[in-house]
Every structure is written in structure tokens, then in C-alpha cells.
Write a protein that holds these residues in place. Structure first.
Motif, PDB file in Angstrom:
ATOM      1  N   PHE A   1       0.812  -1.209   0.000  1.00 60.77           N
ATOM      2  CA  PHE A   1       0.000   0.000   0.000  1.00 60.77           C
ATOM      3  C   PHE A   1       0.853   1.270   0.000  1.00 60.77           C
ATOM      4  O   PHE A   1       0.349   2.360  -0.253  1.00 60.77           O
ATOM      5  CB  PHE A   1      -0.922   0.011   1.227  1.00 60.77           C
ATOM      6  N   ARG A   2       2.138   1.116   0.279  1.00 59.07           N
ATOM      7  CA  ARG A   2       3.044   2.249   0.296  1.00 59.07           C
ATOM      8  C   ARG A   2       3.960   2.285  -0.932  1.00 59.07           C
ATOM      9  O   ARG A   2       4.530   3.326  -1.246  1.00 59.07           O
ATOM     10  CB  ARG A   2       3.921   2.195   1.557  1.00 59.07           C
ATOM     11  N   PHE A   3       4.086   1.161  -1.612  1.00 53.34           N
ATOM     12  CA  PHE A   3       5.132   1.000  -2.636  1.00 53.34           C
ATOM     13  C   PHE A   3       5.090   2.096  -3.698  1.00 53.34           C
ATOM     14  O   PHE A   3       6.113   2.689  -4.042  1.00 53.34           O
ATOM     15  CB  PHE A   3       5.008  -0.373  -3.297  1.00 53.34           C
ATOM     16  N   LYS A   4       3.918   2.404  -4.221  1.00 57.86           N
ATOM     17  CA  LYS A   4       3.818   3.393  -5.292  1.00 57.86           C
ATOM     18  C   LYS A   4       3.936   4.824  -4.777  1.00 57.86           C
ATOM     19  O   LYS A   4       4.127   5.757  -5.572  1.00 57.86           O
ATOM     20  CB  LYS A   4       2.499   3.216  -6.043  1.00 57.86           C
ATOM     21  N   ARG A   5       3.829   5.007  -3.468  1.00 58.85           N
ATOM     22  CA  ARG A   5       3.855   6.357  -2.899  1.00 58.85           C
ATOM     23  C   ARG A   5       5.243   6.767  -2.412  1.00 58.85           C
ATOM     24  O   ARG A   5       5.450   7.912  -2.038  1.00 58.85           O
ATOM     25  CB  ARG A   5       2.857   6.450  -1.745  1.00 58.85           C
ATOM     26  N   VAL A   6       6.178   5.824  -2.386  1.00 59.38           N
ATOM     27  CA  VAL A   6       7.521   6.138  -1.899  1.00 59.38           C
ATOM     28  C   VAL A   6       8.450   6.396  -3.071  1.00 59.38           C
ATOM     29  O   VAL A   6       8.146   6.058  -4.220  1.00 59.38           O
ATOM     30  CB  VAL A   6       8.080   4.991  -1.023  1.00 59.38           C
ATOM     31  N   ASP A   7       9.599   7.009  -2.787  1.00 58.42           N
ATOM     32  CA  ASP A   7      10.548   7.303  -3.857  1.00 58.42           C
ATOM     33  C   ASP A   7      11.276   6.030  -4.286  1.00 58.42           C
ATOM     34  O   ASP A   7      11.129   4.969  -3.679  1.00 58.42           O
ATOM     35  CB  ASP A   7      11.533   8.394  -3.427  1.00 58.42           C
ATOM     36  N   LYS A   8      12.067   6.162  -5.356  1.00 61.63           N
ATOM     37  CA  LYS A   8      12.706   4.992  -5.963  1.00 61.63           C
ATOM     38  C   LYS A   8      13.635   4.281  -4.989  1.00 61.63           C
ATOM     39  O   LYS A   8      13.660   3.046  -4.919  1.00 61.63           O
ATOM     40  CB  LYS A   8      13.479   5.405  -7.217  1.00 61.63           C
ATOM     41  N   ALA A   9      14.420   5.058  -4.243  1.00 58.37           N
ATOM     42  CA  ALA A   9      15.350   4.451  -3.286  1.00 58.37           C
ATOM     43  C   ALA A   9      14.607   3.639  -2.232  1.00 58.37           C
ATOM     44  O   ALA A   9      14.993   2.505  -1.913  1.00 58.37           O
ATOM     45  CB  ALA A   9      16.203   5.541  -2.634  1.00 58.37           C
ATOM     46  N   SER A  10      13.528   4.203  -1.702  1.00 57.33           N
ATOM     47  CA  SER A  10      12.776   3.536  -0.631  1.00 57.33           C
ATOM     48  C   SER A  10      12.097   2.258  -1.123  1.00 57.33           C
ATOM     49  O   SER A  10      11.815   1.357  -0.321  1.00 57.33           O
ATOM     50  CB  SER A  10      11.731   4.483  -0.043  1.00 57.33           C
ATOM     51  N   ARG A  11      11.826   2.174  -2.418  1.00 58.94           N
ATOM     52  CA  ARG A  11      11.215   0.956  -2.942  1.00 58.94           C
ATOM     53  C   ARG A  11      12.137  -0.253  -2.784  1.00 58.94           C
ATOM     54  O   ARG A  11      11.673  -1.386  -2.632  1.00 58.94           O
ATOM     55  CB  ARG A  11      10.845   1.148  -4.420  1.00 58.94           C
ATOM     56  N   PHE A  12      13.436  -0.005  -2.825  1.00 62.89           N
ATOM     57  CA  PHE A  12      14.370  -1.117  -2.618  1.00 62.89           C
ATOM     58  C   PHE A  12      14.323  -1.604  -1.172  1.00 62.89           C
ATOM     59  O   PHE A  12      14.593  -2.778  -0.898  1.00 62.89           O
ATOM     60  CB  PHE A  12      15.789  -0.697  -3.003  1.00 62.89           C
ATOM     61  N   ILE A  13      13.958  -0.735  -0.242  1.00 63.67           N
ATOM     62  CA  ILE A  13      13.780  -1.164   1.146  1.00 63.67           C
ATOM     63  C   ILE A  13      12.531  -2.035   1.261  1.00 63.67           C
ATOM     64  O   ILE A  13      12.518  -3.026   2.001  1.00 63.67           O
ATOM     65  CB  ILE A  13      13.687   0.047   2.089  1.00 63.67           C
ATOM     66  N   CYS A  14      11.479  -1.668   0.520  1.00 65.94           N
ATOM     67  CA  CYS A  14      10.278  -2.517   0.492  1.00 65.94           C
ATOM     68  C   CYS A  14      10.626  -3.918  -0.006  1.00 65.94           C
ATOM     69  O   CYS A  14      10.227  -4.924   0.591  1.00 65.94           O
ATOM     70  CB  CYS A  14       9.219  -1.893  -0.424  1.00 65.94           C
ATOM     71  N   ILE A  15      11.373  -3.974  -1.098  1.00 62.20           N
ATOM     72  CA  ILE A  15      11.768  -5.273  -1.658  1.00 62.20           C
ATOM     73  C   ILE A  15      12.654  -6.021  -0.673  1.00 62.20           C
ATOM     74  O   ILE A  15      12.560  -7.248  -0.534  1.00 62.20           O
ATOM     75  CB  ILE A  15      12.481  -5.073  -3.005  1.00 62.20           C
TER      76      ILE A  15
ATOM     77  N   LEU B   1       5.087   3.903   7.788  1.00 58.78           N
ATOM     78  CA  LEU B   1       3.815   4.386   8.309  1.00 58.78           C
ATOM     79  C   LEU B   1       3.768   5.912   8.294  1.00 58.78           C
ATOM     80  O   LEU B   1       2.742   6.530   7.968  1.00 58.78           O
ATOM     81  CB  LEU B   1       3.608   3.863   9.735  1.00 58.78           C
ATOM     82  N   LEU B   2       4.902   6.538   8.619  1.00 59.83           N
ATOM     83  CA  LEU B   2       4.991   7.999   8.680  1.00 59.83           C
ATOM     84  C   LEU B   2       5.528   8.602   7.382  1.00 59.83           C
ATOM     85  O   LEU B   2       5.742   9.816   7.319  1.00 59.83           O
ATOM     86  CB  LEU B   2       5.908   8.409   9.843  1.00 59.83           C
ATOM     87  N   TYR B   3       5.736   7.769   6.374  1.00 61.78           N
ATOM     88  CA  TYR B   3       6.395   8.236   5.146  1.00 61.78           C
ATOM     89  C   TYR B   3       5.698   9.421   4.474  1.00 61.78           C
ATOM     90  O   TYR B   3       6.381  10.349   4.031  1.00 61.78           O
ATOM     91  CB  TYR B   3       6.520   7.083   4.141  1.00 61.78           C
ATOM     92  N   PRO B   4       4.362   9.447   4.358  1.00 64.00           N
ATOM     93  CA  PRO B   4       3.739  10.594   3.669  1.00 64.00           C
ATOM     94  C   PRO B   4       4.137  11.943   4.277  1.00 64.00           C
ATOM     95  O   PRO B   4       4.377  12.911   3.566  1.00 64.00           O
ATOM     96  CB  PRO B   4       2.237  10.327   3.833  1.00 64.00           C
ATOM     97  N   LYS B   5       4.222  12.015   5.601  1.00 65.04           N
ATOM     98  CA  LYS B   5       4.628  13.262   6.258  1.00 65.04           C
ATOM     99  C   LYS B   5       6.101  13.547   6.019  1.00 65.04           C
ATOM    100  O   LYS B   5       6.492  14.669   5.705  1.00 65.04           O
ATOM    101  CB  LYS B   5       4.357  13.161   7.757  1.00 65.04           C
ATOM    102  N   MET B   6       6.946  12.511   6.141  1.00 64.61           N
ATOM    103  CA  MET B   6       8.375  12.701   5.918  1.00 64.61           C
ATOM    104  C   MET B   6       8.679  13.047   4.469  1.00 64.61           C
ATOM    105  O   MET B   6       9.548  13.848   4.187  1.00 64.61           O
ATOM    106  CB  MET B   6       9.130  11.427   6.305  1.00 64.61           C
ATOM    107  N   LYS B   7       7.949  12.446   3.547  1.00 65.24           N
ATOM    108  CA  LYS B   7       8.187  12.689   2.125  1.00 65.24           C
ATOM    109  C   LYS B   7       8.001  14.154   1.784  1.00 65.24           C
ATOM    110  O   LYS B   7       8.781  14.739   1.023  1.00 65.24           O
ATOM    111  CB  LYS B   7       7.240  11.827   1.285  1.00 65.24           C
ATOM    112  N   SER B   8       6.961  14.793   2.332  1.00 65.68           N
ATOM    113  CA  SER B   8       6.699  16.193   2.013  1.00 65.68           C
ATOM    114  C   SER B   8       7.836  17.085   2.490  1.00 65.68           C
ATOM    115  O   SER B   8       8.101  18.147   1.900  1.00 65.68           O
ATOM    116  CB  SER B   8       5.383  16.645   2.656  1.00 65.68           C
ATOM    117  N   ILE B   9       8.513  16.658   3.534  1.00 67.20           N
ATOM    118  CA  ILE B   9       9.648  17.424   4.041  1.00 67.20           C
ATOM    119  C   ILE B   9      10.890  17.139   3.209  1.00 67.20           C
ATOM    120  O   ILE B   9      11.700  17.995   2.947  1.00 67.20           O
ATOM    121  CB  ILE B   9       9.901  17.084   5.524  1.00 67.20           C
ATOM    122  N   ASP B  10      11.000  15.880   2.770  1.00 66.91           N
ATOM    123  CA  ASP B  10      12.186  15.452   2.027  1.00 66.91           C
ATOM    124  C   ASP B  10      12.267  16.071   0.656  1.00 66.91           C
ATOM    125  O   ASP B  10      13.333  16.284   0.116  1.00 66.91           O
ATOM    126  CB  ASP B  10      12.162  13.906   1.890  1.00 66.91           C
ATOM    127  N   GLU B  11      11.148  16.377   0.024  1.00 61.64           N
ATOM    128  CA  GLU B  11      11.154  16.800  -1.370  1.00 61.64           C
ATOM    129  C   GLU B  11      11.338  18.308  -1.515  1.00 61.64           C
ATOM    130  O   GLU B  11      10.917  19.069  -0.734  1.00 61.64           O
ATOM    131  CB  GLU B  11       9.855  16.373  -2.040  1.00 61.64           C
TER     132      GLU B  11
END
Length: 222
Positions: A28-42, A212-222
Motif C-alpha cells: 500500500f506504500r510501494f507506489k507512494r515512496v521514492d525509488k530508493a525507498s522501494r528497494f527497502i520494500c523489496i 507508516l509515517l512516510y507521507p509526512k516525511m516525504k513532504s519534508i524530504d522533497e
């Protein structure tokens, strides 16, 4: 049954339950995270699969070392790809691909000529730990160098390397003592097993909190 064994039997189901829940959450998070973080999902999915196969191999063949040995090669490859896309210099020069290929080739050579798959390949574990920790520390350096005003605790790509440093330093400490305990004081082996399970549990719990907190962190990261 000793209290140590009881604790291990309690921790193990909690560990597997945590990985299972995280493996269910990540799609449920895979498509919402950046490319680097997708490797953590895998990485989490392959870790979950490896644990299932290792449990089967332990019961069926009484030796799950080959499962973990192969998973460590895959694991380092995914971690190298994560850093390749999360560290600007790595992305530019494809450093993650180079480091990953070199360490994996050394790991394969080690399994063929020195420490077979059915044994504990401590040399490769040590090399993998050094590689992951060095890449993590370099990622901290790049974060600080490329940002003049930064709130590190709110950045995804600060916490993930922190988790790696914790996991690999703890894991290396446990595996480094494993042969010594096995040959000299076998009654203490359950303590190492508990330590490894606890380290992995905390690691996956931390990954779960990040995604779980990625959406909030992502907005800060970008």
C-alpha cells in the motif's frame, strides 16, 4: 525449560508476526515512496521470504545456513541499490552498482572456495557490515554537506541509514561471538539467538514506523 528459552519462544512468533504485518503493509506504500525507498520494500519482502524458507530448511534439512547465505547476497545488492538512488554522488556515478557487484562477487567466491554455503560465512558477514556501515556514514556526510539548514530527524533518508548502522553493528557482534560460543560455552548460545531476534525485531519495527509515517516525511524530504 530455562527462562532464556521461554523468552526466545515468545520473541520468535512476535518477530514473524511483525514481518508478516510489514509485508502486508508495504504494497500500500510501494507506489507512494521514492525509488530508493522501494528497494527497502523489496528488502523487507525478500527478508520475509528468506525467514519462511529458513524455517522450512531448519525442520526439513536441519541446516538453514545456505538460505541465509544466499539471502545475504540479495540483501547487500538491494541495500547497494538503495544507496545508489538515495545518495546524490552514488546516483551520478552508479557507485551503488559497483560496490554491490564487487561485494557480491567476493561473497560468491568466499562460498565457493573458503566458507561453503552450509557453514556460517563470517568473512562475508564482516565485509557486508563494513560495506553497509560505510555507505550509511557517507550518506550522513552528503546530507549534511548538501543542506545548510536541515532537520535530520524528519528525513526518511536519515533514518534508514541509522537503522542499517544499528542492525549491522548488532548483527556483526552476535555472529562474531557465535563460533566462540558454539565451541566453548554452548549453554550461552540461546542468549545470542535472542539477541539476533531482538535486533531484527527492532529493525523491522523501525522500518514499519518509517513507512507508516512516510507521507509526512516525504513532504519534508522533497
Amino acid at each position: 525449560m530455562s527462562s532464556v528459552n521461554v523468552l526466545f519462544k515468545i520473541l520468535l512468533p512476535l518477530y514473524f508476526g511483525l514481518i508478516f504485518c510489514l509485508a502486508v503493509l508495504l504494497p500500500f506504500r510501494f507506489k507512494r515512496v521514492d525509488k530508493a525507498s522501494r528497494f527497502i520494500c523489496i528488502l523487507v519482502w525478500t527478508g520475509f521470504l528468506a525467514e519462511l524458507v529458513a524455517r522450512y530448511a531448519s525442520v526439513r534439512y536441519h541446516n538453514n545456513m545456505p538460505v541465509y547465505a544466499i539471502n545475504r547476497l540479495v540483501e547487500f545488492g538491494l541495500i547497494s541499490l538503495y544507496f545508489n538512488y538515495s545518495v546524490d554522488v552514488f546516483t551520478k556515478h552508479r557507485v551503488g552498482y559497483i560496490i554491490g557487484a564487487i561485494v557480491i562477487l567476493i561473497g560468491v567466491a568466499n562460498s565457493i572456495w573458503y566458507q561453503p554455503l552450509n557453514t556460517l560465512n563470517t568473512l562475508y558477514i564482516f565485509l557486508e557490515c563494513i560495506g553497509v556501515v560505510c555507505m550509511s556514514l557517507y550518506s550522513f556526510y552528503r546530507l549534511l554537506l548538501t543542506n545548510t539548514s536541515i532537520r535530520l530527524h524528519e528525513r526518511v533518508h536519515f533514518w534508514i541509514p541509522c537503522i542499517f548502522v544499528f542492525n549491522w553493528c548488532g548483527t556483526l557482534s552476535c555472529w562474531g561471538l557465535y563460533d566462540y560460543f558454539r565451541k566453548g560455552i554452548t549453554e550461552k548460545l540461546p542468549i545470542l539467538n535472542i539477541s539476533l531476534v531482538l535486533i531484527n525485531t527492532l529493525t523491522y519495527l523501525a522500518f514499519g514506523l518509517i513507512f507508516l509515517l512516510y507521507p509526512k516525511m516525504k513532504s519534508i524530504d522533497e
